[in-house]
Structure formats: structure tokens, C-alpha cells
Enzyme design. Structure first.
Site, PDB file in Angstrom:
ATOM      1  N   LYS A  42      46.165 -20.729  12.035  1.00 29.82           N
ATOM      2  CA  LYS A  42      45.031 -20.637  12.309  1.00 29.82           C
ATOM      3  C   LYS A  42      44.984 -22.366  12.221  1.00 29.82           C
ATOM      4  CE  LYS A  42      42.940 -16.524  13.401  1.00 29.82           C
ATOM      5  NZ  LYS A  42      42.216 -15.527  12.451  1.00 29.82           N
ATOM      6  N   GLN A  46      39.083 -13.697   7.398  1.00 31.21           N
ATOM      7  CA  GLN A  46      39.866 -13.229   8.056  1.00 31.21           C
ATOM      8  C   GLN A  46      40.196 -11.216   7.204  1.00 31.21           C
ATOM      9  OE1 GLN A  46      41.844 -14.153  10.266  1.00 31.21           O
ATOM     10  NE2 GLN A  46      42.889 -12.699  10.170  1.00 31.21           N
ATOM     11  N   ASP A  66      33.618 -16.437  15.459  1.00 35.94           N
ATOM     12  CA  ASP A  66      34.493 -15.055  15.297  1.00 35.94           C
ATOM     13  C   ASP A  66      33.482 -14.821  16.592  1.00 35.94           C
ATOM     14  OD1 ASP A  66      37.049 -14.568  14.909  1.00 35.94           O
ATOM     15  OD2 ASP A  66      36.648 -14.163  12.282  1.00 35.94           O
TER      16      ASP A  66
HETATM   17  N1  GUN Z   1      41.560  -9.776  12.021  1.00 39.85           N
HETATM   18  C1  GUN Z   1      42.466  -9.890  13.187  1.00 39.85           C
HETATM   19  N2  GUN Z   1      41.881 -10.165  14.163  1.00 39.85           N
HETATM   20  C2  GUN Z   1      41.589 -11.106  13.666  1.00 39.85           C
HETATM   21  C3  GUN Z   1      40.189 -11.964  13.874  1.00 39.85           C
HETATM   22  O1  GUN Z   1      40.014 -12.870  14.621  1.00 39.85           O
HETATM   23  N3  GUN Z   1      38.848 -12.395  12.854  1.00 39.85           N
HETATM   24  C4  GUN Z   1      39.134 -12.788  11.647  1.00 39.85           C
HETATM   25  N4  GUN Z   1      38.587 -13.566  10.798  1.00 39.85           N
HETATM   26  N5  GUN Z   1      40.560 -11.370  11.144  1.00 39.85           N
HETATM   27  C5  GUN Z   1      41.343 -10.921  11.849  1.00 39.85           C
END
Ligand code: GUN
Length: 293
Positions: free
Chosen positions: A52, A96, A119
Site C-alpha cells: 500500500k 490494518q 477502507d
Molecule cells: N485486512 C485484510 N484486508 C484488509 C483491508 O482491505 N483493509 C484493512 N485495513 N485490513 C485488511
């Protein structure tokens, strides 16, 4: 049969975002800024967050990574979120998941300002999504819609079977695909662990969205000839011959199922690639104040 190339589609979309960022800045806008909070040492989470942050650089965003130990208290984490909510320089941020067991994930999600929830996990954004109002769409469902759109795969009137009802994939994608929109109008069946006859539900699907987290669960006998297969699973399975001792496989037995499918997403290189581009799209929307003004 056509293999959907998530890598090349994601790279195309990143180029488009980069171009949009330049236009926005040239017009007097600020450099979009994404922050990510990573707690603990989960290897998959570390890899996702690294990707990311790297993607932010690629499209000309500013990024901030906040790393905290596994032992951080819930209150300390909530204090970091509060600071990010009130930091005008940060347009959007993510925490996350998964978080360590002693931290309540839903409390964390609720504490994020919906305006910065890139998100798209906050109930305000999920509610707006369900009603078709401007919102941040969650990354994986948005990535799936982008694949369907760019590959010109029609959803209207199709039997779409979603396998798995998670908050971040199965539930939102089933809502989006059934709404009265260009990428919706499907007849959606949301299946799960209590579904009475999963095999026969999947067998009549024109489009299968597999999001259960069980390696290679969907076999060829479960798939109708010509079905579209969207495989959301990213499962690590042991592989002595792989350099890291494991390989990634999806929820679909790719080799078997590909022969019957009209379109199929591979793992890796399919849906996973699209989730980061969705996050970047949401962050750009946040910087432009497109959703909440
Ligand atoms: N864990 C797995 N997929 C995601 C996501 O799209 N965002 C976040 N914050 N955590 C995750």
C-alpha cells in the site's frame, strides 16, 4: 477461457490515478496523503501494508506508516486514531486487520471518522453503500466491480453466487451486485457455512464470487460450463519447492476450474492486485472531498 490479468489492470488504473493526482495538484489541490497503522508482526499484514505504501509513491501520494508493537493497548491505539481523525494533513487512513486478540476490532472501526475511512469499513460508509449514496466502497468489492466493468462482464439478470458472508467482502459485494446500477442488477445468492446444499447453489451460477478462505475449495464439478469465476481467496499453503516454503492459492482449484470457465481470476495476480488500487481511488476521493464535501 480468458484469464483476468489483475496486475496489468491495476497498473493501468494506477497510471490513471497518477494522471488525476497531477491534474488535481496543478489545479491548486493538495498532495493526497494516506496513513496506515500496522500493529504487530503478522507477515501477510506487513506485506499488504508495504504494498500500500509503495503504491502511494507510484501515484504521487504522500504516505505515513505508523508501526506499533503487538502489545499496544486498545486505549493507545484509539488515541492514535483520534490524532489521525484530527490531523488535517491526512486525507484518509487505514488500520490494518486483523488486530491482536485483546483489541476490539469493531470498536476500532467505529472510532475512525467516516470522512477518513478510506477502507470503507465504518457503518456509515456501509450504510451509504447499501442505499446507493456517495461513500467509500470497501476495497475488495470495489476491485471486483472494476474487473467486471473493465472486462465488460455483464451482471444484469445473471445468477450470481457469493460464497462467504464476511463484513469486508461477501456481504458488501452481494449488496452491490444486486442494486439497480450499471454493475448491479444481478440475482444474488449469498451462501455460507449453513447453506443447505452449497454445491447445487454454486452449480447454477453464471458468476461465482469465492470468498471463504479455504484453499482450492471450488472444484470443477461445482462449476457450470462458461461461468465467470472471481476468486478472492489468498491462502498460504506449504510448498517445499517454493523459495519461502509456501505458495499462494485461491479458494478455487484453478487448473481444474479454468478449463470450464469463460473468465477466471488467478491467485496471485487477480483480485488481490485490485484492492490497493481501490484504496488509492478512495484516498484521491478523500483529498478531493468528493464524498463528504
Ligand atoms: N485486512 C485484510 N484486508 C484488509 C483491508 O482491505 N483493509 C484493512 N485495513 N485490513 C485488511
Amino acid at each position: 477461457m480468458k484469464i483476468i490479468d489483475g496486475r496489468s489492470l491495476a497498473s493501468e488504473i494506477k497510471s490513471e490515478i497518477k494522471h488525476e493526482v497531477k491534474k488535481f495538484i496543478n489545479g491548486g489541490g493538495k498532495v493526497p496523503h494516506l496513513a496506515a497503522v500496522l500493529v504487530g508482526e503478522n507477515p501477510a499484514s506487513q506485506a499488504y501494508v508495504r504494498n500500500k505504501i509503495k503504491s502511494c509513491e507510484k501515484v504521487g501520494f504522500e504516505s505515513t506508516l505508523i508501526r506499533k508493537s503487538e502489545n499496544i493497548s486498545e486505549d493507545e491505539l484509539l488515541a492514535i486514531i483520534d490524532k489521525l481523525n484530527n490531523n488535517d494533513d491526512v486525507d484518509g487512513f487505514i488500520v490494518q486487520l486483523p488486530l491482536p486478540k485483546h483489541i476490539d476490532e469493531s470498536k476500532v472501526t467505529l472510532s475512525i471518522d467516516p470522512k477518513k475511512d478510506v477502507d470503507g469499513f465504518h457503518p456509515v460508509n456501509i450504510g451509504r453503500m447499501a442505499l446507493g449514496l456517495p461513500c467509500y466502497l470497501p476495497a475488495t468489492p470495489n476491485g471486483i466491480l472494476t474487473i467486471l466493468e473493465r472486462y465488460n462482464i455483464k451482471t444484469s439478470g445473471k445468477n450470481i453466487v457469493v460464497i462467504g458472508r464476511s463484513n469486508i467482502v461477501g456481504t458488501p459485494i452481494s449488496i452491490l451486485l444486486s442494486r439497480n446500477t450499471k454493475l448491479g442488477n444481478g440475482t444474488v445468492t449469498l451462501t455460507h457455512s449453513r447453506t443447505a446444499d452449497l454445491v447445487s447453489e454454486v452449480q447454477r451460477a453464471d458468476i461465482i464470487i469465492a470468498a471463504i478462505g479455504i484453499p482450492e475449495f471450488i472444484s470443477a464439478d461445482m462449476v457450470k460450463e462458461g461461468a465467470v469465476i472471481i476468486d478472492v481467496g489468498i491462502n498460504r499453503v506449504e510448498d517445499e519447492n517454493a523459495p519461502k516454503g509456501y505458495k499462494l492459492v485461491g479458494d478455487v482449484d484453478f487448473d481444474e476450474v479454468a478449463a470450464k470457465a469463460s473468465y477466471i481470476t488467478p491467485v496471485p495476480g487477480g483480485v488481490g492486485q485490485m484492492t490497493v488500487t481501490s484504496l488509492l481511488q478512495n484516498t484521491l476521493k478523500a483529498a478531493r472531498k468528493e464524498v463528504y464535501g
